[in-house]
Structure formats: structure tokens, C-alpha cells
Design a protein around this motif. Structure first.
Motif, PDB file in Angstrom:
ATOM      1  N   ARG A  83      41.446  15.406  30.090  1.00 16.02           N
ATOM      2  CA  ARG A  83      42.138  16.663  30.295  1.00 16.02           C
ATOM      3  C   ARG A  83      41.214  17.629  31.036  1.00 16.02           C
ATOM      4  O   ARG A  83      40.019  17.714  30.740  1.00 16.02           O
ATOM      5  CB  ARG A  83      42.563  17.240  28.955  1.00 16.02           C
ATOM      6  CG  ARG A  83      43.622  18.309  29.043  1.00 16.02           C
ATOM      7  CD  ARG A  83      44.196  18.619  27.677  1.00 16.02           C
ATOM      8  NE  ARG A  83      44.958  17.495  27.135  1.00 16.02           N
ATOM      9  CZ  ARG A  83      45.590  17.550  25.977  1.00 16.02           C
ATOM     10  NH1 ARG A  83      45.535  18.637  25.237  1.00 16.02           N
ATOM     11  NH2 ARG A  83      46.256  16.511  25.544  1.00 16.02           N
ATOM     12  N   GLU A  84      41.770  18.364  31.976  1.00 19.68           N
ATOM     13  CA  GLU A  84      40.987  19.231  32.851  1.00 19.68           C
ATOM     14  C   GLU A  84      41.448  20.681  32.716  1.00 19.68           C
ATOM     15  O   GLU A  84      42.655  20.968  32.717  1.00 19.68           O
ATOM     16  CB  GLU A  84      41.170  18.764  34.302  1.00 19.68           C
ATOM     17  CG  GLU A  84      40.526  19.620  35.354  1.00 19.68           C
ATOM     18  CD  GLU A  84      40.957  19.237  36.764  1.00 19.68           C
ATOM     19  OE1 GLU A  84      40.243  19.594  37.708  1.00 19.68           O
ATOM     20  OE2 GLU A  84      42.008  18.601  36.916  1.00 19.68           O
ATOM     21  N   PHE A  85      40.488  21.574  32.615  1.00 21.75           N
ATOM     22  CA  PHE A  85      40.801  23.001  32.560  1.00 21.75           C
ATOM     23  C   PHE A  85      41.346  23.472  33.901  1.00 21.75           C
ATOM     24  O   PHE A  85      40.847  23.073  34.959  1.00 21.75           O
ATOM     25  CB  PHE A  85      39.545  23.786  32.204  1.00 21.75           C
ATOM     26  CG  PHE A  85      39.699  25.273  32.337  1.00 21.75           C
ATOM     27  CD1 PHE A  85      39.187  25.935  33.435  1.00 21.75           C
ATOM     28  CD2 PHE A  85      40.355  26.005  31.361  1.00 21.75           C
ATOM     29  CE1 PHE A  85      39.314  27.311  33.566  1.00 21.75           C
ATOM     30  CE2 PHE A  85      40.495  27.380  31.484  1.00 21.75           C
ATOM     31  CZ  PHE A  85      39.974  28.028  32.598  1.00 21.75           C
ATOM     32  N   VAL A  86      42.355  24.345  33.850  1.00 21.32           N
ATOM     33  CA  VAL A  86      42.935  24.904  35.064  1.00 21.32           C
ATOM     34  C   VAL A  86      42.710  26.406  35.146  1.00 21.32           C
ATOM     35  O   VAL A  86      42.155  26.907  36.120  1.00 21.32           O
ATOM     36  CB  VAL A  86      44.451  24.600  35.135  1.00 21.32           C
ATOM     37  CG1 VAL A  86      45.061  25.248  36.375  1.00 21.32           C
ATOM     38  CG2 VAL A  86      44.705  23.098  35.127  1.00 21.32           C
ATOM     39  N   ALA A  87      43.157  27.130  34.131  1.00 20.04           N
ATOM     40  CA  ALA A  87      43.054  28.591  34.150  1.00 20.04           C
ATOM     41  C   ALA A  87      43.237  29.124  32.736  1.00 20.04           C
ATOM     42  O   ALA A  87      43.820  28.449  31.883  1.00 20.04           O
ATOM     43  CB  ALA A  87      44.098  29.199  35.078  1.00 20.04           C
TER      44      ALA A  87
ATOM     45  N   TYR B  92      39.340  30.725  36.281  1.00 25.54           N
ATOM     46  CA  TYR B  92      39.972  29.634  37.015  1.00 25.54           C
ATOM     47  C   TYR B  92      38.988  28.503  37.274  1.00 25.54           C
ATOM     48  O   TYR B  92      37.798  28.729  37.477  1.00 25.54           O
ATOM     49  CB  TYR B  92      40.497  30.121  38.370  1.00 25.54           C
ATOM     50  CG  TYR B  92      41.611  31.128  38.280  1.00 25.54           C
ATOM     51  CD1 TYR B  92      41.341  32.494  38.293  1.00 25.54           C
ATOM     52  CD2 TYR B  92      42.934  30.709  38.176  1.00 25.54           C
ATOM     53  CE1 TYR B  92      42.364  33.426  38.200  1.00 25.54           C
ATOM     54  CE2 TYR B  92      43.970  31.633  38.089  1.00 25.54           C
ATOM     55  CZ  TYR B  92      43.668  32.993  38.103  1.00 25.54           C
ATOM     56  OH  TYR B  92      44.700  33.901  38.016  1.00 25.54           O
ATOM     57  N   ALA B  93      39.517  27.310  37.317  1.00 24.29           N
ATOM     58  CA  ALA B  93      38.730  26.176  37.778  1.00 24.29           C
ATOM     59  C   ALA B  93      38.532  26.316  39.287  1.00 24.29           C
ATOM     60  O   ALA B  93      39.405  26.841  39.988  1.00 24.29           O
ATOM     61  CB  ALA B  93      39.445  24.869  37.469  1.00 24.29           C
ATOM     62  N   ASP B  94      37.408  25.856  39.785  1.00 26.45           N
ATOM     63  CA  ASP B  94      37.124  25.959  41.215  1.00 26.45           C
ATOM     64  C   ASP B  94      38.200  25.267  42.056  1.00 26.45           C
ATOM     65  O   ASP B  94      38.516  25.707  43.151  1.00 26.45           O
ATOM     66  CB  ASP B  94      35.760  25.352  41.519  1.00 26.45           C
ATOM     67  CG  ASP B  94      34.614  26.217  41.017  1.00 26.45           C
ATOM     68  OD1 ASP B  94      33.498  25.697  40.900  1.00 26.45           O
ATOM     69  OD2 ASP B  94      34.839  27.421  40.734  1.00 26.45           O
TER      70      ASP B  94
ATOM     71  N   ARG C 126      44.504  29.534  44.849  1.00 27.58           N
ATOM     72  CA  ARG C 126      45.848  28.941  44.998  1.00 27.58           C
ATOM     73  C   ARG C 126      46.720  29.200  43.784  1.00 27.58           C
ATOM     74  O   ARG C 126      47.935  29.376  43.916  1.00 27.58           O
ATOM     75  CB  ARG C 126      45.732  27.426  45.214  1.00 27.58           C
ATOM     76  CG  ARG C 126      44.986  27.017  46.457  1.00 27.58           C
ATOM     77  CD  ARG C 126      45.107  25.517  46.702  1.00 27.58           C
ATOM     78  NE  ARG C 126      44.561  24.719  45.617  1.00 27.58           N
ATOM     79  CZ  ARG C 126      45.248  23.799  44.948  1.00 27.58           C
ATOM     80  NH1 ARG C 126      46.514  23.575  45.229  1.00 27.58           N
ATOM     81  NH2 ARG C 126      44.661  23.107  43.982  1.00 27.58           N
ATOM     82  N   PHE C 127      46.127  29.205  42.603  1.00 28.16           N
ATOM     83  CA  PHE C 127      46.868  29.401  41.356  1.00 28.16           C
ATOM     84  C   PHE C 127      46.590  30.790  40.796  1.00 28.16           C
ATOM     85  O   PHE C 127      45.488  31.321  40.930  1.00 28.16           O
ATOM     86  CB  PHE C 127      46.452  28.365  40.315  1.00 28.16           C
ATOM     87  CG  PHE C 127      46.879  26.952  40.612  1.00 28.16           C
ATOM     88  CD1 PHE C 127      47.384  26.574  41.839  1.00 28.16           C
ATOM     89  CD2 PHE C 127      46.764  25.981  39.624  1.00 28.16           C
ATOM     90  CE1 PHE C 127      47.769  25.262  42.107  1.00 28.16           C
ATOM     91  CE2 PHE C 127      47.138  24.663  39.853  1.00 28.16           C
ATOM     92  CZ  PHE C 127      47.641  24.315  41.103  1.00 28.16           C
ATOM     93  N   THR C 128      47.598  31.354  40.140  1.00 23.42           N
ATOM     94  CA  THR C 128      47.455  32.648  39.483  1.00 23.42           C
ATOM     95  C   THR C 128      48.051  32.575  38.085  1.00 23.42           C
ATOM     96  O   THR C 128      49.217  32.186  37.927  1.00 23.42           O
ATOM     97  CB  THR C 128      48.145  33.764  40.275  1.00 23.42           C
ATOM     98  OG1 THR C 128      47.599  33.818  41.600  1.00 23.42           O
ATOM     99  CG2 THR C 128      47.932  35.116  39.584  1.00 23.42           C
TER     100      THR C 128
END
Length: 127
Positions: free
Chosen positions: A45-49, A60-62, A67-69
Motif C-alpha cells: 500500500r502506498e501513501f497518496v495524500a 502529498y506523495a512526490d 496533479r492531485f489535490t
């Protein structure tokens, strides 16, 4: 007890936008930090925001920065993840998670800091 329900996932093309939502059922929702993670089959599992409950600070993840908010509406007890310029590598199941943080401590991207999890929503980006 906190319940989280994600929605808004779907199939889009590369370059498109999509907004996923996390609706919470929680007393004192504003005291919870909320994070988005994602996971592909066979991968970790990967952190996003993440967004702070009391501070509104964001992290935020790099890989998604710019791109994401992430945003939240405490009156609606909902957190949103607006995803723009989507790429095929953004294809994953997206999960929201909650962490009780009444002292406004620093928001975290560590998976084990979040106690409550939703069931996930699938986002598929075709090339």
C-alpha cells in the motif's frame, strides 16, 4: 467507531481527471486526519495524500504532487481527492483512512498511524 466509505472510482483515459470521495461517519469528524492510500495487486500500500483535521494542512506523495489535490468538507464529513492529469500508473484501488488527532499533531504518511479504513474504490487509467 469511525466508518469510511469511498466512492467515485472508475475507468478513465490517460490525461483525464477524476474525483474520489470519502464519506465518514464519525463523532467530531474535524478532529480526524484523513489520508488516501492506494494499492495494486501484489504491491504494498502506498501513501497518496493526507489532510489534517484541525489544521487543514496537507501532505502529498512526490508522485502525485501538482496533479492531485486533497480537500475536506467537515460539515458534510467528506474528504475529496481531485486527480488531474491521470496516468496509467495511477491505476490502483484507492483507500481512505482516518486517524484521531485532537492535538493537531503533524500529519503522517505512515500506514500504521491510521486506525480506520474504508473498503476502497477502483481507479483504472487506460493509456
Amino acid at each position: 467507531q469511525v466508518q469510511l466509505v469511498e466512492s467515485g472510482g472508475g475507468l478513465v483515459q490517460a490525461g483525464d481527471s477524476l474525483r474520489v470521495s470519502c464519506a465518514a461517519s464519525a463523532h467530531s469528524f474535524s478532529l480526524y486526519d484523513i489520508a488516501w492510500f492506494r494499492q495494486a495487486p501484489g504491491k504494498e500500500r502506498e501513501f497518496v495524500a493526507a489532510i489534517g483535521g484541525t489544521t487543514g494542512n496537507t501532505l502529498y506523495a512526490d508522485s502525485v504532487k501538482g496533479r492531485f489535490t486533497i480537500s475536506r468538507d467537515n460539515a458534510k464529513m467528506t474528504v475529496y481527492l481531485q486527480m488531474n492529469s491521470l496516468k496509467p500508473e495511477d491505476t490502483d484501488v484507492y483507500y481512505c483512512a482516518a486517524r484521531f488527532s485532537p492535538l493537531a499533531s503533524m500529519i503522517t504518511q505512515r500506514e500504521y498511524d491510521y486506525r480506520y479504513w474504508g473498503q476502497g474504490t477502483q481507479v483504472t487509467v487506460s493509456s
